[in-house]
Scaffold this motif. Structure first.
Motif, short mmCIF file in Angstrom:
data_model
loop_
_atom_site.label_atom_id
_atom_site.label_comp_id
_atom_site.label_asym_id
_atom_site.label_seq_id
_atom_site.Cartn_x
_atom_site.Cartn_y
_atom_site.Cartn_z
N VAL A 4 34.26 43.26 42.42
CA VAL A 4 35.33 42.29 42.15
C VAL A 4 36.68 42.99 42.04
CG1 VAL A 4 36.22 40.71 40.39
CG2 VAL A 4 33.84 40.55 41.12
N PHE A 5 36.65 44.22 41.52
CA PHE A 5 37.88 44.97 41.28
C PHE A 5 38.40 45.49 42.62
CE2 PHE A 5 40.16 48.61 39.10
CZ PHE A 5 41.03 47.80 38.41
N ASP A 6 39.00 44.60 43.41
CA ASP A 6 39.41 44.89 44.78
C ASP A 6 40.48 45.98 44.82
OD1 ASP A 6 41.48 44.06 47.19
OD2 ASP A 6 39.38 43.80 47.73
N ILE A 64 41.49 46.33 33.91
CA ILE A 64 42.16 45.03 34.06
C ILE A 64 43.08 44.76 32.88
CG2 ILE A 64 41.71 42.54 34.05
CD1 ILE A 64 39.35 43.02 35.85
N ILE A 120 41.25 38.52 41.49
CA ILE A 120 40.36 39.38 40.72
C ILE A 120 39.98 38.72 39.40
CG2 ILE A 120 40.20 41.58 39.46
CD1 ILE A 120 41.98 42.82 41.56
#
Length: 459
Positions: A136-138, A237, A309
């Motif tokens: 998910v953490f592009d 994040i 994200i």
């Protein structure tokens, strides 16, 4: 020397001015001459490291090192040798996860190992969650966001703004370091109390340990290392969101400066010879509005891009935390307090703290965004603006800009859990209530089972 500024997040306090010229005075010290021993030497080393990170023009330098260490970022692989080492680095977590999947299959195939199956399944859940969070953490979005947030051109000539941004940078570095140190301590406790005592955490083949002491120790630390990515992705994040919160706080303060422009020119605008000063007033007011509106649009655009994200991550964060809290509470309920369940308790605390910080910082960003509209209304611009035929066009443009800003700021930022609810402190309270209800149900079921077994024994 100290300056008083508005701390991002709505608080005020004293922030030290940092010397940006170098770090040699902090880094160059003699350990033998230190009378306080090893603790003082370690403290000086940490201060030197903190100063070095604070003076780096890239505020995400520590984040870059950690993302490289956990195989999230590989900006410039050079040569076949480096590429092969990078591939081997990526294969380690795949091997660890595969080994736990094999152990789960083995335990399910042999009834005598069912008591250890809970621990294995919990570990698989954490490592699988870490992999999903990593996906998910592009990286492309991450790179663009870092470039935007590293751009300090907005009000960069103001010392208090530079001090506020420096405070956020130091705050983020301390947070990342504290999280990493806590994870290392937890892994050390786990290795010293459970790794060599619980066979389900060892490298096994057909139920038997493979390799010697150092092989098992290396395997255990690899499991802890890659499992910690579950927590560290949140830390990454959170650091980005903290910078967004700081920039949004500076933007709110910048909108408040419009009132200074009114107070600066209003006494002279009420006089008969106010032509030249009136022209200066409209020029300065329009420039200030344009600067703030452009920054507002940039922040909203990048927050919207960050949403790609945040939306899937928030879904994983909320429901993953709820599942793990319930799962580990179930183990605690039946096993009680043991060296292993102490580690589970610490992880539950991590999950609750994560959810709290995540919901809190997104709520603060939303509140700051809404604060912009409140500031514009408190300016009483509708009363302070004076219409004149000479500047009629400027008058209409400014009023239209004020109305658009107020309307846009009243629309809350869309931080949603994939359409199932908005991320806020109310959502965190809902998580706690749901977890408490689940634990209550489990305890009631346990009491009923104990009562049933007791009655059957008496009969």
């Amino acid at each position: 020397m100290e300056d008083k500024i508005n701390i991002p997040g709505g608080e005020s306090g004293i922030v030290p001015k940092w010397n940006l010229t170098g770090t040699s005075s902090f880094a160059a010290f003699n350990l033998n001459a230190n009378p306080n021993g090893l603790c003082s030497a370690a403290e000086l080393l940490l201060l030197a490291l903190e100063r070095k990170l604070a003076n780096d023009p890239d505020q995400f330098v520590l984040l870059h090192h950690l993302t490289f260490l956990f195989a999230i970022r590989n900006d410039a692989p050079r040569g076949v040798g480096q590429f092969m080492r990078w591939c081997c680095h990526l294969m380690v977590p795949v091997f660890v996860l595969s080994s736990y999947c094999y152990k789960a299959y083995w335990y399910m195939s042999h009834s005598e190992y069912n008591s250890a199956l809970f621990n294995v399944v919990g570990t698989i859940w954490i490592m699988a969650g870490a992999f999903v969070r990593r996906l998910v953490f592009d990286r492309g979005v991450l790179t663009r966001l870092e470039q935007f947030l590293n751009d300090r051109s907005f009000r960069e000539d103001e010392p208090l703004v530079r001090a506020a941004r420096q405070h956020v940078k130091v705050q983020n570095n301390r947070y990342l370091f504290a999280v990493c140190l806590t994870l290392v301590l937890e892994a050390s406790i786990f290795s010293g109390t459970n790794l060599m005592l619980q066979p389900e955490f060892m490298l096994l083949y057909q139920g038997h340990a493979v390799g010697g002491f150092f092989t098992q120790l290396l395997y255990g630390w690899a499991s802890c290392f890659w499992g910690s990515l579950y927590v560290l992705i949140f830390a990454f994040i959170y650091v980005l969101l903290n910078v967004f919160r700081g920039e949004m706080s500076l933007l709110v303060e910048s909108f408040e400066r419009i009132n200074e422009c009114f107070h600066k020119y209003r006494p002279e605008l009420n006089t008969a010879s106010a032509g030249e000063r009136e022209e200066e007033f409209w020029r300065e007011l329009q420039a200030l509005i344009k600067l703030n509106v452009q920054r507002h649009v940039e922040l909203l655009d990048n927050l919207g891009e960050f949403g790609s994200i945040l939306k899937p991550f928030s879904f994983i964060q909320y429901y993953g935390s709820f599942t793990l809290i319930g799962y580990y509470c179930f183990i605690l309920m039946y096993k009680g307090v043991t060296p292993l369940t102490v580690v589970y308790i610490a992880f539950i605390v991590f999950l609750v703290a994560e959810s709290f910080l995540f919901c809190r910082i997104l709520s603060q960003i939303n509140d700051l965004h809404a604060r912009i509209g409140t500031v514009m209304c408190e300016l009483e611009w509708y009363d302070k603006l004076r219409f004149s035929l000479r500047f009629a066009s400027a008058y209409r443009q400014v009023r239209a800009s004020f109305l658009i800003i107020i309307i846009r700021s009243q629309k809350s930022l869309s931080f949603r859990i994939n359409g199932t609810g908005t991320i806020s402190m109310a959502r965190f309270a809902e998580l706690l209530n749901s977890s408490y209800s689940l634990m209550t149900i489990m305890f009631q079921l346990k009491e009923k089972n104990i009562a049933k077994l007791t009655s059957n024994g008496n009969n």
